[in-house]
Design an enzyme around this catalytic site. Structure first.
Site, PDB file in Angstrom:
ATOM      1  N   GLY A  67     -27.742 -36.870  22.144  1.00  0.00           N
ATOM      2  CA  GLY A  67     -29.016 -35.686  22.618  1.00  0.00           C
ATOM      3  C   GLY A  67     -29.482 -36.019  23.943  1.00  0.00           C
ATOM      4  O   GLY A  67     -30.569 -35.656  24.399  1.00  0.00           O
TER       5      GLY A  67
ATOM      6  N   GLY B 141     -36.022 -35.589  23.163  1.00  0.00           N
ATOM      7  CA  GLY B 141     -36.530 -36.185  24.305  1.00  0.00           C
ATOM      8  C   GLY B 141     -37.965 -36.581  24.455  1.00  0.00           C
ATOM      9  O   GLY B 141     -38.292 -37.224  23.883  1.00  0.00           O
TER      10      GLY B 141
ATOM     11  N   GLY C 149     -41.796 -27.951  23.575  1.00  0.00           N
ATOM     12  CA  GLY C 149     -42.255 -27.499  22.267  1.00  0.00           C
ATOM     13  C   GLY C 149     -41.195 -26.957  21.390  1.00  0.00           C
ATOM     14  O   GLY C 149     -41.249 -26.858  20.271  1.00  0.00           O
TER      15      GLY C 149
ATOM     16  N   LYS D   8     -33.532 -24.902  18.250  1.00  0.00           N
ATOM     17  CA  LYS D   8     -34.491 -24.256  19.362  1.00  0.00           C
ATOM     18  C   LYS D   8     -34.994 -22.978  18.722  1.00  0.00           C
ATOM     19  O   LYS D   8     -34.542 -22.054  18.266  1.00  0.00           O
ATOM     20  CB  LYS D   8     -33.252 -23.814  20.396  1.00  0.00           C
ATOM     21  CG  LYS D   8     -34.450 -23.111  21.739  1.00  0.00           C
ATOM     22  CD  LYS D   8     -33.176 -23.188  22.766  1.00  0.00           C
ATOM     23  CE  LYS D   8     -34.160 -22.489  23.964  1.00  0.00           C
ATOM     24  NZ  LYS D   8     -33.286 -22.447  25.272  1.00  0.00           N
TER      25      LYS D   8
ATOM     26  N   GLY E 176     -40.395 -34.858  24.555  1.00  0.00           N
ATOM     27  CA  GLY E 176     -41.420 -33.980  23.890  1.00  0.00           C
ATOM     28  C   GLY E 176     -41.954 -32.693  24.987  1.00  0.00           C
ATOM     29  O   GLY E 176     -42.859 -32.063  24.418  1.00  0.00           O
TER      30      GLY E 176
ATOM     31  N   GLU F 263     -25.406 -27.598  17.144  1.00  0.00           N
ATOM     32  CA  GLU F 263     -24.716 -28.808  17.014  1.00  0.00           C
ATOM     33  C   GLU F 263     -25.560 -29.840  17.759  1.00  0.00           C
ATOM     34  O   GLU F 263     -25.965 -29.433  19.011  1.00  0.00           O
ATOM     35  CB  GLU F 263     -23.184 -28.903  17.503  1.00  0.00           C
ATOM     36  CG  GLU F 263     -23.135 -28.629  19.005  1.00  0.00           C
ATOM     37  CD  GLU F 263     -21.678 -28.860  19.458  1.00  0.00           C
ATOM     38  OE1 GLU F 263     -20.993 -29.692  19.126  1.00  0.00           O
ATOM     39  OE2 GLU F 263     -21.232 -28.095  20.316  1.00  0.00           O
TER      40      GLU F 263
ATOM     41  N   ASP G 224     -28.837 -20.724  35.225  1.00  0.00           N
ATOM     42  CA  ASP G 224     -29.857 -22.097  35.302  1.00  0.00           C
ATOM     43  C   ASP G 224     -29.143 -23.315  34.928  1.00  0.00           C
ATOM     44  O   ASP G 224     -29.266 -24.018  34.377  1.00  0.00           O
ATOM     45  CB  ASP G 224     -30.751 -21.715  34.023  1.00  0.00           C
ATOM     46  CG  ASP G 224     -32.130 -22.233  34.256  1.00  0.00           C
ATOM     47  OD1 ASP G 224     -32.216 -23.192  35.354  1.00  0.00           O
ATOM     48  OD2 ASP G 224     -32.864 -22.699  33.365  1.00  0.00           O
TER      49      ASP G 224
HETATM   50  P1  ADP Z   1     -35.405 -24.646  27.616  1.00  0.00           P
HETATM   51  O1  ADP Z   1     -34.910 -23.280  27.793  1.00  0.00           O
HETATM   52  O2  ADP Z   1     -36.884 -24.742  27.021  1.00  0.00           O
HETATM   53  O3  ADP Z   1     -35.033 -25.376  28.931  1.00  0.00           O
HETATM   54  P2  ADP Z   1     -33.127 -25.952  26.420  1.00  0.00           P
HETATM   55  O4  ADP Z   1     -32.326 -25.092  25.712  1.00  0.00           O
HETATM   56  O5  ADP Z   1     -32.652 -26.306  27.738  1.00  0.00           O
HETATM   57  O6  ADP Z   1     -34.477 -25.318  26.482  1.00  0.00           O
HETATM   58  O7  ADP Z   1     -33.422 -27.394  25.765  1.00  0.00           O
HETATM   59  C1  ADP Z   1     -34.459 -28.096  26.311  1.00  0.00           C
HETATM   60  C2  ADP Z   1     -33.903 -29.622  26.133  1.00  0.00           C
HETATM   61  O8  ADP Z   1     -33.475 -29.857  24.600  1.00  0.00           O
HETATM   62  C3  ADP Z   1     -32.585 -29.965  27.159  1.00  0.00           C
HETATM   63  O9  ADP Z   1     -32.807 -30.046  28.352  1.00  0.00           O
HETATM   64  C4  ADP Z   1     -32.129 -30.810  26.288  1.00  0.00           C
HETATM   65  O10 ADP Z   1     -32.567 -32.169  26.596  1.00  0.00           O
HETATM   66  C5  ADP Z   1     -32.398 -30.683  24.734  1.00  0.00           C
HETATM   67  N1  ADP Z   1     -31.406 -30.086  24.036  1.00  0.00           N
HETATM   68  C6  ADP Z   1     -31.194 -28.707  23.763  1.00  0.00           C
HETATM   69  N2  ADP Z   1     -30.195 -28.453  23.245  1.00  0.00           N
HETATM   70  C7  ADP Z   1     -29.581 -29.491  22.700  1.00  0.00           C
HETATM   71  C8  ADP Z   1     -28.281 -29.839  21.980  1.00  0.00           C
HETATM   72  N3  ADP Z   1     -27.612 -28.757  21.410  1.00  0.00           N
HETATM   73  N4  ADP Z   1     -28.081 -31.226  21.641  1.00  0.00           N
HETATM   74  C9  ADP Z   1     -28.983 -31.957  22.390  1.00  0.00           C
HETATM   75  N5  ADP Z   1     -29.682 -31.677  23.222  1.00  0.00           N
HETATM   76  C10 ADP Z   1     -30.179 -30.786  23.216  1.00  0.00           C
HETATM   77 MG    MG Z   2     -33.366 -26.075  29.588  1.00  0.00          MG
HETATM   78 MG    MG Z   3     -34.185 -22.075  29.306  1.00  0.00          MG
END
Ligand code: ADP
Ligand code: MG
Ligand code: MG
Length: 336
Positions: free
Chosen positions: A114, A33, A38, A55, A35, A109, A155
């Site tokens: 994304g 996204g 982190g 993640k 960025g 996956e 959430d």
């Molecule tokens: P946080 O707990 O920091 O919010 P997330 O798990 O929601 O972290 O991931 C942050 C962002 O990364 C999401 O809002 C999404 O835009 C992107 N993202 C996370 N997991 C995926 C995935 N499996 N495929 C595509 N994008 C993802």
């Molecule tokens: Mg999130």
């Molecule tokens: Mg979260």
């Protein structure tokens, strides 16, 4: 507009995040996204160049109540254990898990290009109600499945749902999730204030499903009107629900039911899934992603640009990550 922050702790990840066995199998790319995260990055598997999303979960930021016993007796974050266990077409799946001293490395996956629903909404998609219903009912299916297993996500919001070019959506981010039980009430809220229900904002304890239905209601409202229904906490608790545009009677009734201030009278997930607006017919094959939302060709057809041995491309010939077309937008730069 900027993304509202979850109350769950956001952590900064350094280079230590990729250390260990993980890096023997995956090459970590740029942040996903814009960025803002982190800890979520694109990564590809060395063996077959399968593009994934990794993640990095900083162990010290995982709250005491968010740990569970893993299959081998070791402690693992609930977020990870849930995503490993859950199996549903509208919930993201985990491909691999690693850990080092400081981090869990959860490889997921990569669904579609994304894009999450926050970004989708920012692009002002030209949605009609059947398509909106089609997108939203999938979130409903995921939540119905979770609640049947006594799991609360806590959430649910646009940025925790990802969408592909067939309008197939998946729920992500189980960092605030928990198990619920009939006789236990929660007193701490872990999600995002803008999506929190009035009674919980007012400091009341909550059972769970009714809070989840409120955040689903906010999500549906935002998908419908591209604005938040309430301006602040006070407005959420007191303010009347205004609809800025005319929508069908069914949709208006459903929005008002999901965003009912009185939790006892709020729509349940079973009522949601039985609602005529959710059950309306949709000719999904008639909708073309790039006609509904402005996107570049890699977002319109990510399968043409990213190759992996799992799953064959649906059209065109696969090209590798090294292809300049694939780099045009994402310009992946290795950090490892
Ligand atoms: P946080 O707990 O920091 O919010 P997330 O798990 O929601 O972290 O991931 C942050 C962002 O990364 C999401 O809002 C999404 O835009 C992107 N993202 C996370 N997991 C995926 C995935 N499996 N495929 C595509 N994008 C993802
Ligand atoms: Mg999130
Ligand atoms: Mg979260």
């Amino acid at each position: 507009s900027s993304r509202p922050a979850s109350m769950s702790l956001m952590s900064q990840c350094g280079e230590e995040q990729v250390a260990g066995e993980y890096s023997k199998h995956y090459v970590t790319l740029k942040q996903i996204g814009k960025g803002a995260y982190g800890c979520v990055k694109m990564a590809y598997r060395r063996s077959d160049r399968l593009l994934t999303v990794a993640k990095f979960i900083l162990k010290e930021k995982v709250g005491a109540q968010f740990w569970v016993d893993g299959p081998d007796g070791r402690r693992v974050p609930l977020e990870l254990s849930l995503l490993l266990t859950l199996k549903h077409p509208n919930i993201v799946s985990v491909v691999d898990v690693f850990e080092n001293d400081k981090y869990f490395q959860m490889v997921m996956e990569k669904h579609g290009a994304g894009m999450d629903l926050f970004e989708f909404i920012e692009r002002r998609p030209r949605l009609d109600e059947p398509l909106l219903s089609y997108i939203f009912r999938q979130i409903g299916q995921a939540v119905e499945y979770l609640h049947s297993l006594n799991i609360l996500h806590r959430d649910i919001k646009d940025e925790n749902v990802i969408i592909d070019n067939k309008f197939h959506v998946k729920l992500i981010d189980f960092g605030s999730a928990t198990f619920m039980s009939k006789d236990t009430l929660f007193s701490t809220f872990y999600g995002t204030t803008e999506y929190c229900s009035p009674e919980v904002l007012a400091g009341n304890k909550y059972a769970g499903p009714e809070l989840e239905m409120w955040s689903m209601g906010i999500t549906l409202y935002v998908l419908t009107f591209f604005v938040n229904p309430f301006s602040d906490i006070e407005d959420t608790i007191q303010g009347p629900l205004a609809l800025p545009q005319l929508v069908s009677e069914d949709l208006e009734q459903l929005l008002r039911w999901m965003l009912c201030k009185e939790p006892a009278n709020r729509c349940t997930v079973a009522q949601l899934m039985a609602h005529p607006w959710i059950r309306q017919p949709v000719a999904i094959a008639n909708y073309v992603f790039q006609e509904i939302v402005d996107c570049d060709r890699h977002e319109a057809n990510p399968e043409m640009y990213y190759s992996g041995s799992l799953g064959s491309p649906r059209s065109g010939s696969p090209v590798s990550l090294a292809d300049p077309l694939a780099k045009e937008r994402s310009n992946p730069s290795e950090v490892a």
